[in-house]
Design a protein around this motif. Structure first.
Motif, short mmCIF file in Angstrom:
data_model
loop_
_atom_site.label_atom_id
_atom_site.label_comp_id
_atom_site.label_asym_id
_atom_site.label_seq_id
_atom_site.Cartn_x
_atom_site.Cartn_y
_atom_site.Cartn_z
N PHE A 1 0.87 -1.18 0.00
CA PHE A 1 0.00 0.00 0.00
C PHE A 1 0.90 1.22 0.00
CE2 PHE A 1 0.82 -1.17 4.36
CZ PHE A 1 1.10 0.03 4.98
N ARG A 2 0.31 2.35 -0.27
CA ARG A 2 1.04 3.62 -0.28
C ARG A 2 0.56 4.48 0.88
NH1 ARG A 2 -0.63 4.52 -6.39
NH2 ARG A 2 -2.36 3.33 -5.50
N PHE A 3 1.49 5.19 1.49
CA PHE A 3 1.12 6.03 2.63
C PHE A 3 1.78 7.39 2.52
CE2 PHE A 3 4.98 3.81 4.00
CZ PHE A 3 5.74 4.84 4.52
N ALA A 4 1.13 8.36 3.18
CA ALA A 4 1.69 9.70 3.30
C ALA A 4 1.59 10.12 4.76
CB ALA A 4 0.95 10.69 2.42
N VAL A 5 2.69 10.58 5.34
CA VAL A 5 2.69 11.09 6.70
C VAL A 5 2.93 12.60 6.63
CG1 VAL A 5 3.80 11.03 8.95
CG2 VAL A 5 3.52 8.91 7.65
N VAL A 6 1.95 13.35 7.09
CA VAL A 6 2.02 14.82 7.10
C VAL A 6 2.35 15.24 8.52
CG1 VAL A 6 0.79 16.97 6.66
CG2 VAL A 6 0.31 14.93 5.25
N VAL B 1 0.37 12.78 -1.00
CA VAL B 1 -0.95 12.67 -0.36
C VAL B 1 -2.01 12.24 -1.35
CG1 VAL B 1 -2.81 14.03 0.70
CG2 VAL B 1 -0.46 14.26 1.53
N ALA B 2 -2.01 12.81 -2.55
CA ALA B 2 -3.06 12.53 -3.52
C ALA B 2 -3.07 11.08 -3.99
CB ALA B 2 -2.91 13.46 -4.72
N GLU B 3 -1.94 10.38 -3.86
CA GLU B 3 -1.84 9.00 -4.36
C GLU B 3 -1.82 7.97 -3.24
OE1 GLU B 3 1.67 8.92 -6.73
OE2 GLU B 3 1.09 10.67 -7.92
N HIS C 1 -6.95 19.63 3.80
CA HIS C 1 -6.25 19.45 2.53
C HIS C 1 -6.12 17.97 2.20
CE1 HIS C 1 -3.32 19.86 -0.68
NE2 HIS C 1 -2.58 18.96 -0.05
N ALA C 2 -5.81 17.14 3.19
CA ALA C 2 -5.69 15.70 2.94
C ALA C 2 -7.01 15.13 2.45
CB ALA C 2 -5.24 15.00 4.22
#
Length: 451
Positions: A6-11, A39-41, A66-67
């Motif tokens: 899976f893909r993740f984004a940590v803000v 984030v978008a992906e 925004h997320a």
């Protein structure tokens, strides 16, 4: 390269402690087969929040919104200080938002069921059991891509051990933090972090040493010790100076032949927590404990400091700075200053500028006072008008530039070890940015002459 599960984004928002905690979230997710993405992906988004000021709270809410808008499918996990104060307001931002207390994040990220976007003909990998099955069928899932390792300290005669990827951040940063302390027993009148973080706690020294050794073995040349109130460290009979001494000893030989060992930098320490032992170690460690301290001042007016609830006055701070200069002549001092605290007069502000000039800070982080609901200072009727706060902040930033230039000029001709952080750019022990020598490997410590 095999497909990531899976893909993740940590803000991440906020302080260095938050940054270290966000690194931990990334490591846990990568360990489950995830790969970092925009984030978008992303299939999963984590927002690590900050609540230190009213302005920080606004930025945190904006980041969550925004997320949600940038990615219309992924669940958004919100954690951190802001959610400890007001979880319900974040849960109300959207049905895809899940608030997880920071104390529960490790378990959540290790055991949670995350969605993924399968390739054509594939099936979503959205449970831990499915992950384990897929691992058994296909072999180990690929770790997130990182910049190619350097041919300097990280490779020349110092092979990173198996699992080095598990201790290095995915974004290729070369200065890595270790969180050794959390919480705060102080109650400054402008701050709510002691409510969000709770009482001061210190991490077991053995755990800290294991992490530092792993980072040094992986080729990290600068390690930053961080904490909410770092100077209050007290574990296993060790204070902060004792901990630093142990870390220096346990990493002293973990370097390539002919190359310098890793060094440590103290992230931020309150003035009243600077001990004689710590000063002595700074003087004797020959730069392995960076001769740089970030000492939050907040104001140079004793009246304002008293109203802030700070446990020192301007004269005590000045005496400490003078003693540090006498005992450690090479030391660089940086600080935080709040301008426009309620009731601050023009004379209070001038006192702050005068003290800053006397000390000769290498850098000042200037913060216009921002009302934080729930703090005593926010309720005061004598708030400084926004225009006056902005004007004072601009004046102090001008002084900051002057003092930084003066500190650098005073070091002209001196040679310091500098950490190469990106091509052509390095940061010295005294925290000045300098051009890196041509061909210097990213992540290496190299001698540079300050000019």
């Amino acid at each position: 390269m095999r497909r990531a599960a899976f893909r993740f984004a940590v803000v991440n928002l906020g302080c260095k402690v938050n940054r270290v905690e966000a690194d931990g979230f990334e490591r846990l997710l990568a360990g489950r087969g995830g790969a970092p993405s925009p984030v978008a992906e992303a299939d999963l988004i984590v927002v690590n929040t900050c609540t230190v000021t009213g302005e920080a709270e606004k930025k945190t809410r904006k980041a969550v919104r925004h997320a949600l808008s940038a990615n219309e499918e992924a669940p958004v996990v919100v954690t951190g200080c802001a959610t400890e104060i007001d979880a319900a307001s974040y849960e109300a931002l959207g049905s895809r938002v899940t608030v997880v207390p920071k104390a529960g994040m490790a378990l959540y990220l290790e055991e949670g069921a995350f969605p993924s976007r399968p390739p054509a003909g594939g099936s979503p990998l959205d449970t831990r059991a499915q992950r384990d099955d897929r691992t058994a069928e296909e072999g180990e899932l690929a770790a997130p891509e990182r910049p190619a390792p350097s041919t300097g300290n990280r490779a020349a005669g110092l092979a990173a051990p198996e699992g080095a990827e598990a201790v290095l951040p995915a974004d290729g940063r070369t200065r890595i933090g270790i969180k050794v302390q959390d919480g705060c027993d102080n109650a400054c009148t402008y701050c709510i972090v002691h409510v969000a973080r709770g009482r001061a706690t210190s991490r077991n020294a053995d755990e800290v040493a294991v992490e530092a050794v792993a980072l040094a073995r992986a080729g990290v040349r600068e390690i930053v010790l961080t904490g909410i109130n770092l100077g209050s460290y007290d574990a296993d009979g060790l204070d902060l100076a004792d901990l630093c001494l142990r870390l220096l000893a346990e990493t002293a030989e973990l370097h390539a032949p002919g190359e310098p060992p890793c060094r440590f930098r103290i992230g931020s320490v309150e003035p009243m927590d600077v001990s004689m032992d710590l000063i002595g170690l700074l003087a004797e460690a020959r730069g392995r404990l960076c001769r740089h301290l970030h000492l939050p001042l907040q104001s140079g007016s004793s009246k304002v400091l008293r109203e802030m609830g700070r446990p020192y006055d301007a004269e005590e701070y000045r005496q400490l700075a003078d003693y540090l200069r006498a005992m450690v002549p090479e030391i660089a001092l940086t600080t935080d200053i709040i301008v426009g605290f309620p009731g601050e007069t023009e004379q209070d502000f001038e006192d702050t500028c005068a003290l800053a000039r006397h000390i000769g800070f290498a850098k000042i982080h200037v913060f216009p006072y921002s009302q934080r609901e729930g703090t005593p200072a926010a309720e005061r009727p004598d708030q400084v008008p926004p225009g006056e706060k902005a004007a004072r902040a601009a004046r102090l930033r001008t002084l900051t530039d002057e003092l930084a230039a003066a500190d650098r000029a005073a070091r002209a001709g001196a040679v310091e070890l500098a950490l190469v952080e990106r091509p052509g750019h390095a940061t010295t022990e005294s925290y000045h940015e300098m051009p890196a020598p041509v061909g210097a490997a990213i992540g290496s410590l190299v001698p540079v002459k300050i000019g």
